[in-house]
Scaffold this motif. Structure first.
Motif, short mmCIF file in Angstrom:
data_model
loop_
_atom_site.label_atom_id
_atom_site.label_comp_id
_atom_site.label_asym_id
_atom_site.label_seq_id
_atom_site.Cartn_x
_atom_site.Cartn_y
_atom_site.Cartn_z
N SER A 42 4.86 -2.96 -2.64
CA SER A 42 4.11 -1.79 -3.09
C SER A 42 5.03 -0.58 -3.25
O SER A 42 4.99 0.12 -4.27
CB SER A 42 2.99 -1.48 -2.11
N VAL A 94 6.02 1.33 -7.03
CA VAL A 94 5.39 2.62 -7.34
C VAL A 94 6.08 3.38 -8.46
O VAL A 94 5.41 3.88 -9.37
CB VAL A 94 5.25 3.48 -6.06
N PRO A 142 2.68 1.87 -10.97
CA PRO A 142 1.83 2.35 -9.87
C PRO A 142 0.50 1.62 -9.75
O PRO A 142 -0.01 1.45 -8.63
CB PRO A 142 1.63 3.82 -10.18
N GLU A 172 -0.65 -0.51 -6.01
CA GLU A 172 -1.80 -0.23 -5.13
C GLU A 172 -2.38 -1.47 -4.48
O GLU A 172 -2.60 -1.48 -3.27
CB GLU A 172 -2.88 0.52 -5.91
N ALA A 193 -2.75 -2.37 -0.39
CA ALA A 193 -4.01 -2.75 0.25
C ALA A 193 -3.90 -4.13 0.90
O ALA A 193 -4.42 -4.35 2.00
CB ALA A 193 -5.14 -2.73 -0.78
#
Length: 173
Positions: free
Chosen positions: A138, A142, A146, A150, A154
């Motif tokens: 992650s 980014v 992006p 995400e 998570a």
């Protein structure tokens, strides 16, 4: 490398202190975060040099991990102080890929080593290392993608929650 643990604990406390000070909108909070990130980078660099200078053959996975972590920590420190250079995102992504590859190899090694001894312990280690790997995926994605980054963040959080629940259930380990 357990001799470095007290330094890691101190730097982790400094990160928490800096984060809270920054959330309280104190100017020194950001400086503490940047200093802690730089100190992490120097500590990783020290471990890398120690690994490379050891009398035994250096572990390629450890060298890749420490190289990536050193670069990531220094870049994060530079970001805190608004310092940048050309292609910093590319270097950040490459360092992230180094760390991701080293953790994927660690997952494979841990599974092969622990699966015969205890499947439950192997699954717990797999969950924890998977969580860390998802976080690094992650973080590395980014700057480039992006929206793809995400779900990996998570997933890392979900794996961490499952790990914590599993560790509580299997507390005798």
């Amino acid at each position: 490398m357990s001799r470095y643990n007290p330094y890691y604990y101190l730097l982790f406390v400094l990160l928490i202190f800096g984060a809270f000070a920054s959330m309280a909108q104190n100017d020194y909070g950001i400086k503490i975060l940047g200093g802690a990130a730089l100190a992490f980078g120097l500590l990783f660099l020290l471990q890398l040099v120690t690994e490379l200078r050891s009398k035994r053959k250096p572990d390629a996975v450890a060298v890749a991990e420490l190289t990536g972590l050193t670069i990531l920590s220094v870049i994060l420190s530079m970001r805190v102080f608004y310092l940048r250079f050309p292609f910093v995102e590319l270097l950040f992504g490459i360092a992230g890929l180094l760390v991701i590859a080293s953790y994927l190899l660690r997952i494979i090694r841990a599974w092969n080593t622990l699966h015969q001894k205890s499947t439950a312990l192997a699954l717990l280690v797999l969950l924890f290392l998977g969580s860390v790997t998802c976080y690094f995926i992650s973080m590395s994605l980014v700057p480039f993608m992006p929206l793809v980054a995400e779900p990996f963040g998570a997933a890392g959080f979900f794996l961490l929650l499952v790990f914590i629940i599993g560790a509580i259930v299997k507390k005798q380990m």
